[in-house]
Structures are given as structure tokens and as C-alpha cells.
Design an enzyme around this catalytic site. Structure first.
Site, PDB file in Angstrom:
ATOM      1  N   THR A 103      19.373  49.089  50.102  1.00 43.52           N
ATOM      2  CA  THR A 103      18.018  49.047  49.595  1.00 43.52           C
ATOM      3  C   THR A 103      17.944  48.842  48.083  1.00 43.52           C
ATOM      4  OG1 THR A 103      17.455  50.503  51.388  1.00 43.52           O
ATOM      5  CG2 THR A 103      16.044  50.660  49.453  1.00 43.52           C
ATOM      6  N   ARG A 140      12.328  50.310  64.450  1.00 42.61           N
ATOM      7  CA  ARG A 140      12.674  51.511  63.668  1.00 42.61           C
ATOM      8  C   ARG A 140      12.048  51.424  62.261  1.00 42.61           C
ATOM      9  NH1 ARG A 140      15.835  52.213  58.640  1.00 42.61           N
ATOM     10  NH2 ARG A 140      16.541  54.376  58.633  1.00 42.61           N
ATOM     11  N   VAL A 141      11.469  52.516  61.813  1.00 45.11           N
ATOM     12  CA  VAL A 141      10.904  52.581  60.460  1.00 45.11           C
ATOM     13  C   VAL A 141      11.652  53.654  59.681  1.00 45.11           C
ATOM     14  CG1 VAL A 141       8.822  52.925  59.089  1.00 45.11           C
ATOM     15  CG2 VAL A 141       8.642  51.918  61.373  1.00 45.11           C
ATOM     16  N   GLY A 142      12.176  53.295  58.540  1.00 43.94           N
ATOM     17  CA  GLY A 142      12.869  54.253  57.686  1.00 43.94           C
ATOM     18  C   GLY A 142      11.933  54.851  56.654  1.00 43.94           C
TER      19      GLY A 142
HETATM   20  N1  ASP Z   1      16.633  54.103  53.191  1.00 49.09           N
HETATM   21  C1  ASP Z   1      16.876  52.848  53.869  1.00 49.09           C
HETATM   22  C2  ASP Z   1      16.409  52.966  55.285  1.00 49.09           C
HETATM   23  O1  ASP Z   1      16.640  53.986  55.884  1.00 49.09           O
HETATM   24  C3  ASP Z   1      18.306  52.413  53.852  1.00 49.09           C
HETATM   25  C4  ASP Z   1      19.023  52.492  52.509  1.00 49.09           C
HETATM   26  O2  ASP Z   1      18.479  52.987  51.535  1.00 49.09           O
HETATM   27  O3  ASP Z   1      20.185  52.036  52.432  1.00 49.09           O
HETATM   28  O4  ASP Z   1      15.875  52.021  55.820  1.00 49.09           O
END
Ligand code: ASP
Length: 322
Positions: A185, A213-215
Site C-alpha cells: 500500500t 474483500r475490503v481492507g
Molecule cells: N492494508 C492493506 C490492506 O489490508 C494492505 C497493506 O497495507 O499492505 O488491504
């Protein structure tokens, strides 16, 4: 005083093994962004919101980062991206979820912020709205890189459990081996010449995530937060940051008079970590404090402050590493 900080994802277990072949390109990208935007933020040409949007757009353009072009692939081998942005002084926010064909998801998120309503749009509805507003669309396949395809194959062949919050199973793209090692990210936080702050975060999510999926990244208060006192952008296993409302918790910690930003951020990571939240965050406060803590092997990061640029990847806090 002005301050701009970037991250390009955090991850990995064990000791840092040094730069991968793609890392110089990633560091050069962060440096170019800081060189361009830092002085413009300091002079007052850019406000904090514009600076974080432009920074994240440029990070989305760098194929070595997991956002925009170069996003990681879901379980079906497809790109779907999340982004959010927030302005501190009035709490205005915008977010897009699960978009597949936007060149710059953060631009659409910022468009929602500026429009004022709705704050958040998902999937085809978000894409249709963004296209109607004139935001650049691309074929989803144009966002896929060889690196991410190789990573996805490795994920599939190793039968890793997608989206797991458990540390051993988490399929964060950083963890998939040296030859296909890649960061995650992207995000930016800024303090502008008028002492206003803003934050922005953008991602392709996690390799092998189930479609839908939602992060934490598009969730205001989880992956991104800004209020009059502080701006925060998180990176790591999203489910843990979601469950802890991690970015907002930094805001809560900073409500106390004289709060120390570094201590507040460490306290929040203390809450996130037991939930499986391997990762880090970047934060800047309106009174000029900066924190870039992470609890994993590395976090790509860069800072512009008083005309000086510093960048870092591994845990070393030696010269040149913020
Ligand atoms: N936080 C992001 C997600 O869960 C992934 C990441 O930061 O590497 O989608």
C-alpha cells in the site's frame, strides 16, 4: 513549517536482507515526489490535501508499489483497488472501494471529498461515477504487471490462505520471497504552511484476497484519518487495522494536551499487533510532530522537512533513514 511524509507499504518477517533489485526505483520515486511537492507545500502553493493527493497519485503511477499500476492480484488473478483521503480541518473525506479500472483511485476518492456526498462509493457504481466525472479509466489488465503476476502464481502454488489475519498465513505481498518481493500500500500525510493536515492511502489490497474483500485502506478511521490535530495513513494486515479503528485511535490519543505523537502511535500499534496487524503507519501532527513506526521488517518511507529529504526501507535509523 511544512512536512510531507510518504509510505510505500510495510511487511516482512525476520531481519532485513537489504535492497531488492526494484528498490532503487521505489526510493527514486519517493525522492522525486518529495523534491517536487515539499517546496510547493512549504511555499503555500499546495495545501495539505492537494499535496497528499498528488503524492499518492505519483505513487499509484510507480509499478513497484501496490496501488494503481502494479496493484496485487486477488484470488481470481484480478486487480481491485481501494483508496481514501481526508482533510483535517473540516473532516471532509472521500473513499472508493473495489474499483478495477481507474488509473488513479485516489483522484476519484478526492473527487468525492470535494463533492461532499456520498463519502464512499464501491465497485461498478464508483467506476461509473468516476468515468462520468472524467477521471481517467484504463483496461483493468493495463494495471497488471509481471511482478504481480509472478507473486500471484507463487501465492496460488504455495496454497497460502488469502486475507488471513494470522501472522503465519497472511499473504502480504512483501512476504513472498526475494525474487518476487514487493512492497504494499501507499500513503501520504502532510502539514501545510497554514498548519492544516491531511492524509491519503491507496492499495490493491493483499495478494490472493477473495473478490469483494475490503481492507482498512478505504475505511475512514481505520486506514486513513485526519482531524485538526493529526493526519494518519496505515499499512499492514488490513483486518487488524479495521478492528482497531487504528488511524482514528491515533486521533483519539492526540486529543490530550501535550500528547507525544510517537508514543500515541506506538500505543495504537500495541493494540493492532495482537490482532494480527503486522505493519506500520505514518502520522504528522498540526504542531509539527512526525512518527513513522512499524512492527515488521521494513516500511518504505520518505520525509520532506525544512528542505531536507530522507528515505528509508529497513529498520536502521542511521543517517538518511527517517
Ligand atoms: N492494508 C492493506 C490492506 O489490508 C494492505 C497493506 O497495507 O499492505 O488491504
Amino acid at each position: 513549517m511544512a512536512l510531507l511524509a510518504l509510505h510505500g507499504g510495510a511487511g516482512g518477517d525476520g531481519p532485513w536482507r537489504g535492497m531488492t533489485p526494484m528498490d532503487p526505483q521505489r526510493v527514486a520515486c519517493m525522492q522525486a515526489i518529495l523534491e517536487d511537492l515539499g517546496p510547493r507545500l512549504e511555499s503555500g502553493e499546495l495545501d495539505a490535501l492537494t499535496a497528499v493527493r498528488l503524492a499518492v497519485e505519483a505513487l499509484e503511477d510507480e509499478p513497484g508499489f501496490n496501488a494503481g499500476i502494479g496493484s496485487v492480484l486477488d484470488a481470481n488473478g484480478r486487480v481491485s483497488m481501494d483508496a481514501s483521503i481526508m482533510r483535517g480541518d473540516d473532516g471532509a473525506a472521500g473513499s472508493v472501494v473495489g474499483v478495477t479500472n481507474l488509473r488513479h483511485p485516489i483522484r476519484a476518492a478526492c473527487g468525492l471529498l470535494e463533492q461532499g456526498w456520498p463519502a464512499m462509493m464501491a465497485g461498478p457504481g464508483a467506476e461509473e461515477w468516476a468515468a462520468a466525472q472524467g477521471y481517467e479509466t484504463v483496461a483493468s489488465e493495463a494495471l497488471v504487471t509481471e511482478l504481480r503476476t509472478a507473486q500471484w502464481r507463487k501465492w496460488r502454488d504455495a496454497r497460502l490462505r488469502p486475507g488471513a489475519t494470522d501472522e503465519d498465513d497472511a499473504a502480504l505481498d512483501h512476504d513472498l520471497g526475494e525474487e518476487v518481493d514487493g512492497p504494499g500500500t501507499v500513503g501520504a500525510v502532510a502539514l501545510d504552511a497554514r498548519a492544516k493536515v491531511a492524509a491519503a492511502t491507496s492499495t490493491g489490497g493483499m495478494t490472493g484476497k477473495p473478490p469483494g474483500r475490503v481492507g482498512d485502506t478505504p475505511i475512514i478511521g481505520a486506514g486513513t484519518w485526519a482531524d485538526p490535530r493529526v493526519a494518519v495513513s496505515c499499512t499492514g494486515v488490513g483486518e487488524a487495522y479495521l478492528r482497531a479503528c487504528a488511524a482514528h485511535e491515533v486521533g483519539v490519543g492526540m486529543r490530550t494536551e501535550g500528547a507525544n505523537l510517537a508514543e500515541v502511535c506506538e500505543h495504537v500499534l500495541d493494540v493492532v499487533e495482537p490482532l494480527g496487524g503486522r505493519g506500520g503507519l505514518i502520522a504528522v501532527s498540526a504542531d509539527g510532530q512526525l512518527a513513522l513506526p512499524f512492527r515488521v521488517t521494513l516500511m518504505y518511507r520518505g520525509v520532506w522537512h525544512n528542505g531536507t529529504i530522507s528515505t528509508g526501507i529497513g529498520p536502521d535509523s542511521s543517517e538518511g533513514q527517517p
